[in-house]
Motif scaffolding. Structure first.
Motif, short mmCIF file in Angstrom:
data_model
loop_
_atom_site.label_atom_id
_atom_site.label_comp_id
_atom_site.label_asym_id
_atom_site.label_seq_id
_atom_site.Cartn_x
_atom_site.Cartn_y
_atom_site.Cartn_z
N GLU A 96 3.19 65.19 121.10
CA GLU A 96 2.05 64.32 121.34
C GLU A 96 2.26 63.60 122.67
N LYS A 97 1.30 63.73 123.55
CA LYS A 97 1.41 63.11 124.86
C LYS A 97 1.49 61.58 124.75
N GLY A 152 -3.94 63.30 121.61
CA GLY A 152 -4.24 62.21 120.71
C GLY A 152 -2.98 61.65 120.07
N ALA A 153 -3.16 60.65 119.25
CA ALA A 153 -2.03 60.01 118.56
C ALA A 153 -2.20 60.17 117.06
N THR A 154 -1.30 60.87 116.41
CA THR A 154 -1.37 61.03 114.96
C THR A 154 -0.41 60.07 114.28
N TYR A 155 -0.51 59.99 112.96
CA TYR A 155 0.34 59.11 112.17
C TYR A 155 1.82 59.52 112.24
N ALA A 156 2.08 60.72 112.75
CA ALA A 156 3.46 61.19 112.87
C ALA A 156 4.29 60.29 113.78
N ARG A 157 3.64 59.57 114.69
CA ARG A 157 4.36 58.69 115.62
C ARG A 157 5.05 57.53 114.89
N VAL A 202 6.21 65.36 112.10
CA VAL A 202 5.19 66.17 112.74
C VAL A 202 3.89 66.04 111.94
N ALA A 203 2.78 66.39 112.56
CA ALA A 203 1.50 66.45 111.86
C ALA A 203 1.32 67.85 111.29
#
Length: 427
Positions: free
Chosen positions: A184-185, A375-380, A386-387
């Protein structure tokens, strides 16, 4: 039919009914109440899932309305599955084909806000745990389904969890798409300012995470011109049509004298990657840096420009800031940070990536090459996450949209994939 699929088939009706009932709870974050930090609806959804888990034979933990979790398995190591129960508002509910909090089934689809983001996937994960439990698969690690409650806003829920609870060694969130997202960027949102007004006004854009589809220019005589574009998420700004940049191009052609306009034309242009400043900011894991001119407000008092940058996992915000600030100096533009997020990257050789790839490929027969996102997923929320799902390649993504839905077949497919993942990760 193998034993796991028989068990899932037996759980089908209860899974569908539970998913409908959860969708019927309006869990848009609201003003805090006593012991309900995100409002009554969110708290009701959290309690519903914990009660359902206990009815399925698990022990559920409820923590002060901020979060909850459900756990199975044995061993020292903890594997996490992270989902959330809050939803974005259902805007213009009268224009929905079916009630946003009805949980109605039509054409084998369960409709409602949260169906795909993230209530349906959370229920798939819970029933996957139930399927593995009923199958009697021995687990040498503990599997914990963690329930967040304000993922759509400030992540206070998961920050509280991290302060108070054991952290998983690795895991996944069922809150994006398959095969899986391991890169994720980074996010960097900036304000560019010139403390000097202009003889005209230029206004456009609303949200920093969106390409502006409208901009209005009023010249010194009061004459106005409107510019229209195509709005898309900032992470994919190259697919949009930026109304601000259209206006700026026209103004520059008409020789409008203004520092910010000159900067945008000479340094930024219509290049969504801004190669002139960020040449070579690209990597194999996450692609190119993207640059969205998101919002502008130029008037007689000041010149303000807001930009949204998504940068590759091999770079950091300090590198971005240095180059951008240097480009702004000749124009006397001040740069200030509005918001930022670090990158996320889990190596393709990590156990979690390899295992989830293998499960996905075996369950679907599809290519399991990892994806990246701007985008930003909850994995962060956690390291080594990972998503993973719930949307299959080629399927329509209805999250945050009117008439959001999850197909019943996808709900069940997710149970099968997540159950196999639990078995493999818990070995």
């Amino acid at each position: 039919m193998d034993e796991l699929k028989k068990i899932i088939d037996g759980l089908k009706e209860d899974l569908i009914k539970s998913t409908q009932e959860l969708i019927q709870i309006d869990s848009v974050e609201d003003a805090p109440l006593l012991d309900m930090p995100f409002g009554e609806g969110v708290d009701k959804a959290l309690r519903y899932v914990i009660d359902k888990a206990e009815a399925l034979g698990f022990k559920g933990v409820y923590k002060d309305g901020y979060y909850g979790y459900i756990e199975m398995g044995e061993g020292k190591e903890l594997v996490g599955i992270l989902g959330h129960l809050d939803v974005v508002p259902a805007e213009k509910p009268k224009e929905w084909k079916y009630p946003p909090f009805g949980g109605e089934i039509h054409d084998n689809k369960i409709y409602g806000r949260g169906a795909i983001d993230d209530k349906g996937p959370v229920m798939s994960a819970l029933y996957a745990m139930k399927a593995v439990k009923d199958l009697g698969t021995p687990l040498n690690k503990r599997i914990r389904l963690i329930l967040g409650t304000n993922e759509e806003t400030r992540w206070e829920c998961i920050n509280r969890y991290k302060q108070q609870e054991e952290l998983p060694s690795f895991g996944f969130t069922p809150d994006a798409e398959y095969p899986l997202i391991n890169a994720e960027k980074g996010l960097l949102q900036l304000k560019l300012s010139i403390t000097k007004g202009a003889s005209f006004s230029l206004q456009g854009g609303n949200a920093l995470n969106s390409v502006p589809d409208y901009c209005i220019y009023k010249d010194s005589s009061g004459a106005t011109k409107e510019f229209h574009g195509k709005a898309v998420h900032s992470a994919k700004c190259y697919e949009g049509d930026n109304a601000i940049l259209k206006a700026v191009t026209r103004m520059y052609e008409e020789k409008v004298n203004c520092g910010m306009i000159e900067y945008l034309n000479k340094e930024i242009g219509n290049d969504p990657y801004v190669e002139k400043i960020f040449k070579g900011f690209e990597d194999k894991a996450s692609g190119k840096l993207t640059f969205n001119v998101a919002k502008v407000d130029i008037n007689e008092k000041q010149q303000d420009l807001y930009i949204d940058i998504r940068f590759p996992v091999s770079k950091n915000k300090e590198e971005i800031l240095k180059l951008l600030t240097e480009s702004c100096k000749p124009y006397n533009i001040q740069v200030s940070e509005e918001d930022s997020l670090p990158t996320l990257y889990v190596d393709e050789n990590h156990f979690i990536v390899k295992t989830l790839q293998d499960v996905f490929q075996k369950e679907t027969g599809l290519d399991a090459k990892p994806l990246f996102t701007g985008g930003a997923t909850y994995a962060r929320a956690f390291d080594n996450f990972v998503a993973y799902g719930p949307v299959l390649p080629g399927q329509i993504k209805t999250a945050h949209q009117m008439d959001e839905y999850i197909e019943v077949d996808l709900l069940l497919k997710n149970v099968a994939i997540y159950a196999r993942a639990i078995e493999m990760l818990g070995k």
